[in-house]
Design a protein around this motif. Sequence first.
Motif, PDB file in Angstrom:
ATOM      1  N   GLU A   1     -20.718  34.706 -45.113  1.00  0.00           N
ATOM      2  CA  GLU A   1     -19.818  34.090 -46.080  1.00  0.00           C
ATOM      3  C   GLU A   1     -18.414  34.651 -45.898  1.00  0.00           C
ATOM      4  N   GLU A   2     -17.464  34.042 -46.551  1.00  0.00           N
ATOM      5  CA  GLU A   2     -16.068  34.489 -46.467  1.00  0.00           C
ATOM      6  C   GLU A   2     -15.927  35.952 -46.901  1.00  0.00           C
ATOM      7  N   ASN A   3     -16.745  36.375 -47.863  1.00  0.00           N
ATOM      8  CA  ASN A   3     -16.642  37.746 -48.366  1.00  0.00           C
ATOM      9  C   ASN A   3     -17.534  38.729 -47.602  1.00  0.00           C
TER      10      ASN A   3
ATOM     11  N   HIS B   1     -23.629  45.185 -42.413  1.00  0.00           N
ATOM     12  CA  HIS B   1     -23.088  44.033 -43.148  1.00  0.00           C
ATOM     13  C   HIS B   1     -23.200  44.253 -44.656  1.00  0.00           C
ATOM     14  N   VAL B   2     -22.094  44.030 -45.354  1.00  0.00           N
ATOM     15  CA  VAL B   2     -22.055  44.096 -46.816  1.00  0.00           C
ATOM     16  C   VAL B   2     -21.250  42.903 -47.322  1.00  0.00           C
TER      17      VAL B   2
ATOM     18  N   ILE C   1     -30.294  43.003 -39.689  1.00  0.00           N
ATOM     19  CA  ILE C   1     -28.976  42.582 -39.234  1.00  0.00           C
ATOM     20  C   ILE C   1     -28.192  41.889 -40.332  1.00  0.00           C
ATOM     21  N   ASN C   2     -28.819  40.949 -41.014  1.00  0.00           N
ATOM     22  CA  ASN C   2     -28.043  40.182 -41.995  1.00  0.00           C
ATOM     23  C   ASN C   2     -28.426  40.451 -43.450  1.00  0.00           C
ATOM     24  N   GLY C   3     -29.428  41.296 -43.680  1.00  0.00           N
ATOM     25  CA  GLY C   3     -29.785  41.668 -45.042  1.00  0.00           C
ATOM     26  C   GLY C   3     -30.557  40.621 -45.818  1.00  0.00           C
ATOM     27  N   THR C   4     -30.924  39.514 -45.177  1.00  0.00           N
ATOM     28  CA  THR C   4     -31.698  38.496 -45.893  1.00  0.00           C
ATOM     29  C   THR C   4     -33.091  39.032 -46.196  1.00  0.00           C
TER      30      THR C   4
ATOM     31  N   ALA D   1     -20.010  36.062 -36.808  1.00  0.00           N
ATOM     32  CA  ALA D   1     -20.412  34.704 -36.437  1.00  0.00           C
ATOM     33  C   ALA D   1     -21.879  34.644 -36.016  1.00  0.00           C
ATOM     34  N   LEU D   2     -22.454  35.773 -35.637  1.00  0.00           N
ATOM     35  CA  LEU D   2     -23.870  35.820 -35.266  1.00  0.00           C
ATOM     36  C   LEU D   2     -24.783  35.706 -36.480  1.00  0.00           C
ATOM     37  N   ILE D   3     -24.246  36.003 -37.653  1.00  0.00           N
ATOM     38  CA  ILE D   3     -25.054  35.984 -38.872  1.00  0.00           C
ATOM     39  C   ILE D   3     -25.017  34.574 -39.451  1.00  0.00           C
TER      40      ILE D   3
END
Length: 157
Positions: free
Chosen positions: A75-77, A47-48, A123-126, A69-71
């Motif tokens: 965001e839109e970008n 994910h980027v 997974i989501n970079g948070t 959708a799992l993240i």
Amino acid sequence: MAKRITLEPIAQESSVKTNDNLLSMLLRHELNVQWKCGGRGRCSTCHVYIREGVESLSPKSRRELKTLALISNCEENSRLACQARVLGEGVIVELPAGMYLSEIDDLDSLIGKRVQQPILHPINGTVLVEGGRVITRTLVCQLKEALVQIDQLLAHA
């Protein structure tokens, strides 16, 4: 024909052949990006964020939309680097700043140490742990629990 891509926050420019995906370029530069599913758009570990030039990339496929959708912070970008094919110029890709939790071999060895860079969710970079924070035994237990949850999520992807 090659297209120019800018990588932030490292302010590095790279070129990508038309219709190549972003993941191939990121891996070529040995940048901090995961790809647990082998580039099939199923895990979201690549994910980027696209800060500019989203219109210069291929549209999101049904598979990519389902995975994104799992993240929860999608965001839109948001894009999966393995699925985003470069079609035009002016793309600016924002890379996660930090180290992925999945890259740490021995979490227990961190107890009592101050982390130099943020520890990121693979997974989501948070950010799971802010840079500069001292790692406690309790925090290591929380990180281990997160790894179990991540493994479960990837097993179902």
